[in-house]
Design a protein around this motif. Sequence first.
Motif, mmCIF file in Angstrom:
data_model
loop_
_atom_site.group_PDB
_atom_site.id
_atom_site.type_symbol
_atom_site.label_atom_id
_atom_site.label_comp_id
_atom_site.label_asym_id
_atom_site.label_seq_id
_atom_site.Cartn_x
_atom_site.Cartn_y
_atom_site.Cartn_z
ATOM 1 N N SER B 29 5.571 10.893 4.184
ATOM 2 C CA SER B 29 4.236 11.421 3.930
ATOM 3 C C SER B 29 3.979 11.563 2.440
ATOM 4 O O SER B 29 2.858 11.362 1.976
ATOM 5 C CB SER B 29 4.035 12.758 4.658
ATOM 6 O OG SER B 29 4.979 13.690 4.210
ATOM 7 N N VAL B 32 2.880 8.102 1.311
ATOM 8 C CA VAL B 32 1.504 7.772 1.708
ATOM 9 C C VAL B 32 0.503 8.639 0.937
ATOM 10 O O VAL B 32 -0.521 8.152 0.448
ATOM 11 C CB VAL B 32 1.328 7.952 3.235
ATOM 12 C CG1 VAL B 32 -0.121 7.816 3.631
ATOM 13 C CG2 VAL B 32 2.166 6.930 3.973
ATOM 14 N N LEU B 288 7.204 4.319 -0.795
ATOM 15 C CA LEU B 288 7.292 4.046 0.646
ATOM 16 C C LEU B 288 8.513 3.198 0.957
ATOM 17 O O LEU B 288 9.162 3.367 1.992
ATOM 18 C CB LEU B 288 6.030 3.330 1.122
ATOM 19 C CG LEU B 288 4.806 4.225 1.247
ATOM 20 C CD1 LEU B 288 3.597 3.412 1.624
ATOM 21 C CD2 LEU B 288 5.068 5.289 2.288
ATOM 22 N N ALA B 339 3.113 8.749 8.128
ATOM 23 C CA ALA B 339 1.936 8.191 7.465
ATOM 24 C C ALA B 339 0.705 9.047 7.761
ATOM 25 O O ALA B 339 -0.102 9.321 6.862
ATOM 26 C CB ALA B 339 1.705 6.751 7.922
ATOM 27 N N ALA B 372 -1.492 1.818 2.962
ATOM 28 C CA ALA B 372 -0.394 2.791 2.877
ATOM 29 C C ALA B 372 0.256 2.978 4.249
ATOM 30 O O ALA B 372 1.480 2.953 4.384
ATOM 31 C CB ALA B 372 -0.909 4.125 2.346
ATOM 32 N N VAL B 373 -0.590 3.130 5.281
ATOM 33 C CA VAL B 373 -0.056 3.288 6.640
ATOM 34 C C VAL B 373 0.689 2.020 7.045
ATOM 35 O O VAL B 373 1.809 2.076 7.591
ATOM 36 C CB VAL B 373 -1.197 3.603 7.640
ATOM 37 C CG1 VAL B 373 -0.662 3.626 9.057
ATOM 38 C CG2 VAL B 373 -1.837 4.942 7.290
ATOM 39 N N ALA B 376 3.998 1.762 5.235
ATOM 40 C CA ALA B 376 4.931 2.771 5.758
ATOM 41 C C ALA B 376 5.559 2.291 7.066
ATOM 42 O O ALA B 376 6.783 2.327 7.243
ATOM 43 C CB ALA B 376 4.214 4.102 5.960
#
Lengths: 227, 403
Positions: B29, B32, B288, B339, B372-373, B376
Amino acid sequence: MMELRDICREYKVGTELVRALDHVDLTIKAGEYVSIMGPSGSGKSTLLNMLGLLDRPTAGTYRLEGEDVSSLDDDALARHRQQQIGFIFQFFHLVPRLTALENVELPLVLAGAAPKARRERAVSILESMGLKTRLDHRPDQLSGGERQRVAIGRAIVMRPRFLLADEPTGNLDSRSGSEIMQIIEQLNRDGIALLIVTHDPMIGGRARRHLTLRDGKIVSDRSGEGA
Amino acid sequence: MRALDVTRLSLQALQRYPMRTSMLLLAISIGVAAVVTLTAVGEGARRYVTGQFASLGTHMIIVLPGRAETGGSGIQGLLVGETARELTLEDTLAVGRSPRIKQVTPIVVGAGTVSAGSRERDISVIGTSAHMLAIQHWTMGSGQFLPPAELDLAQPICVLGNTVARELFAPAPAVGQPLRIGAARCRVIGVLAQQGLSGGFNVDETVIVPIASAQQLFNTSGVFRILAEASEADAVQAAKRDIVATIKARHAGEEDVTVITQDALVATFDTIFEMITAGLAAIAAISLVVAGVLIMNVMLVAVSQRTAEIGLLKAIGARQRQIIGLFLTEAACLSLLGALVGLAIGGLGTWALKLAFPVLDFAAPPWAAAAAVGVAVASGLLFGILPARRAAALDPVNALSQR
């Protein structure tokens, strides 16, 4: 039917070659009740693992229900284990984070059975073993005898033809142990073949057929007495 | 095996080790959240700068003396004796005759000392014409802007920026008051409403005088810039060509001006800031990957902790693919949950930034949040493969012999 012909299993321990099974010939028929005894290191667990398709022979042939399974790949062996063989272990091997019900359901989950059907089957098995009030308990909330009963439930939930038990009472007090023996002997009377590895002569003596191993060889194969 | 069962088993496994799971969730987290917050900063800066230029009006064309391209002037130009011809008031008028130009105004800018009574300030002096108000979309606070007049008519009048008017005259009203700019005297005829920054220039701190007055003040005959507004957005490019042709004709066939259109300027800054934002996202994405390595380590530990369980699964008929699937799903669930938590933290961070710097409009672009998600989960899966394969390859007899 399980047929071992001229089976060898060798390990390498350091530079030394250990022959855990030495040219074993053995036939187990449907519905038999067999005890496998012998001193430590005699190869009795290796024999059970071999019969249960967890281990592969280094030489010889193994025919399970007529099919040669000595050279099948991992996934094919897994399929045979799933369909035909149930295991009971000394240390239960329940999944600690799953409830009793979920542990019994696990083989059906792996097989992709529908949730409702597998739940019904698991519930009825647990009820038949007197665990009706323990369905949602996790293993750490159960006594040793209860844990082994859950493990038996898991072993038979796929309705296998063979039940392989490695020291099933080895980790239980004598009362729980005799309860467990009664349950699996009842399963045997209902038609499942039962193979028990044990070093306890009291347990081993209950079988109808007694195998004794020494140094990887079957030194005695007697039928008689027992339950 | 059903997808729902796989997911349930994976989530149960994660639940079983709350400490380990929450540490991994934290690592993912943070990664992200870093991507979201940093790109929000980049995007905020981009919006601020492009907003500044857009506030000048998108139809605007800026004409600069001299050629801002290699070959025209520079060293080569100096060697052949070529210098940029300055722009004049006549050039301004000529440019304004094009039908594609709605209005045009010259600009002269210089520094000056303004004083009223005992108060004195050093500020920018802008010389321009009546059209400036409309071209810049300024609004008047009080009084009036420079009246329409011949460009070469110097008048002793001025318009003050909001801040200047307050600093020189408050609490009295500025309009009608006399003011001294350097040695020249003039009368304040109007005060602009608060404008803030416009094109990077603080209009509130300027004094605006007629172009001819500014030329006298700074002793110049040239013009610093010509601002023109095209008749409509579609006419900007044609108007630009008109301007170049007009100036070329007037400057003996030499194309010695640079014409900048507003949209080109905005587009350039837009691109620059998008690159900066993407760079920030890439830097944050490294965290990440680090989180992915962490997942791999922890999953390897998990495999050895759960050796007996894996052996049991094999004994009751689990295929290798199923075991790989279980561990990969666990990694995927972990990184996806991390994420989502990261998106929430990033959202909070962006909100906090907004509170701290209200001028900037911070907002993570949707692509950054999605990327980002994606990164991840991808890194969770990628780094989950090794532990999962190791689990699937365990020998069931050895695995079961562990308790």
